[in-house]
Scaffold this active site. Structure first.
Site, short mmCIF file in Angstrom:
data_model
loop_
_atom_site.label_atom_id
_atom_site.label_comp_id
_atom_site.label_asym_id
_atom_site.label_seq_id
_atom_site.Cartn_x
_atom_site.Cartn_y
_atom_site.Cartn_z
CG ASP A 1 80.23 45.49 31.24
OD1 ASP A 1 79.39 44.62 30.94
OD2 ASP A 1 79.92 46.58 31.77
CG HIS B 1 77.18 38.44 35.59
ND1 HIS B 1 76.10 38.60 36.44
CD2 HIS B 1 77.97 39.53 35.79
CE1 HIS B 1 76.23 39.74 37.11
NE2 HIS B 1 77.36 40.32 36.73
CB SER C 1 92.13 40.31 34.94
OG SER C 1 93.02 39.27 34.61
#
Length: 301
Positions: free
Chosen positions: A91, A148, A249
């Site tokens: 995200d 992911h 980050s």
């Protein structure tokens, strides 16, 4: 201004980034009872965290701040786009995305940075991605922070590049030259059906640590460390978790020339969710994907 916002501003102003990050890493991993619960609740309020999508909604069960920060989502909250060649691993918000030209990636208007430097300085590694493409995704504190797999693939190697811990917000991206090649990062290279893909996990101020599913928490060091996984057959499917950040980050995805194109809607400032399309087979599919996401957005508004 909430307590969390005020505290971050004061501490960032008076403390060097490396010291601040070390302090942050220690404090956020320590059980502090009611104060931990206070920090978590204030964090939820400050960053408008969507509690409905979290697997464990019991705030009292989180013993440290970081236990909450790297929270898992409920099953099905991030559907994986099966039509895309590869999907967003996180995200976040698109910083820049596009072609890698003359060994350079765009950081911001008027600022480029070196592909070779980004992956640790070995020409053999950067050659995989010459004239290829990239997508840079910034994770704010409000985002889900697990990383992911963009596509089915096998881990080939990792390169840990030590460095600084500058903030990666909009202001620094626009003004700090070679920001991504100066900050600490872990370059993870995979072999996939579209050639090599790299998932580059970039550290920053307040990032307590970078962790991977295959090697745990990355230990900060002075020299570059290369680990060869080519004989270990570590396979991951699209959407599988491969790591996480403790605090905000950036993740940069690199892929080879002719390995696929960006969807037409991927541009700086676009908010993305893990699992949405990031690499499509061709322009026609990219166009259809753009329409599909636009329709979904309209239904959600």
């Amino acid at each position: 201004m909430t307590f969390t916002t005020a505290l971050l501003k004061v501490v960032q102003f008076i403390t060097p980034f490396t010291t601040l990050t070390s302090l942050s890493a220690k404090l956020t991993d320590v059980p502090m009872g009611k104060f931990t619960q206070f920090l978590i609740r204030n964090f939820i309020k400050t960053f408008n965290i969507n509690m409905e999508e979290i697997a464990n909604k019991d705030i009292l069960s989180y013993k440290t701040f970081n236990e909450f920060f790297i929270r898992k989502l409920s099953e099905g909250e991030r559907p994986i786009d099966t039509e895309a060649l590869a999907v967003s691993p996180v995200d976040g918000t698109i910083g820049q995305a596009g072609a890698i030209k003359n060994g350079l990636l765009i950081q911001a208007k008027g600022l480029d940075y070196s592909l070779k430097a980004l992956v640790g300085g070995d020409k053999a590694d950067s050659n995989f991605f010459e004239d290829g493409n990239f997508a840079c995704i910034y994770l704010s504190p409000s985002n889900y922070h697990r990383i992911h797999m963009p596509i089915d693939g096998t881990l080939v190697k990792t390169i840990h590049v030590p460095g600084e811990l500058f903030p990666v917000g909009t202001r620094n991206i626009s003004n700090t030259k070679n920001l991504y090649t100066r900050n600490e990062r872990l370059v993870c290279i995979f072999q996939t059906q579209i050639g090599h893909i790299a998932v580059v996990m970039v550290g920053a101020a307040l990032v307590g640590s970078i962790s991977t599913t295959w090697d745990g928490t990355v230990v900060r060091r002075k020299g570059i460390e290369v680990k060869d996984y080519s004989k270990e057959n570590l396979r991951y499917k699209k959407g599988d978790e491969i790591g996480y950040f403790k605090y905000g980050s950036t993740v940069i995805v690199l892929w080879e020339k002719d390995g696929g194109v960006l969807p037409l809607d991927v541009e700086p400032g676009l908010a993305v969710k893990m699992g949405r399309s990031l690499i499509m087979e061709d322009a026609a599919e990219s166009s259809k994907d753009n329409i599909k996401h636009s329709d979904t957005d309209d239904m959600n508004n």
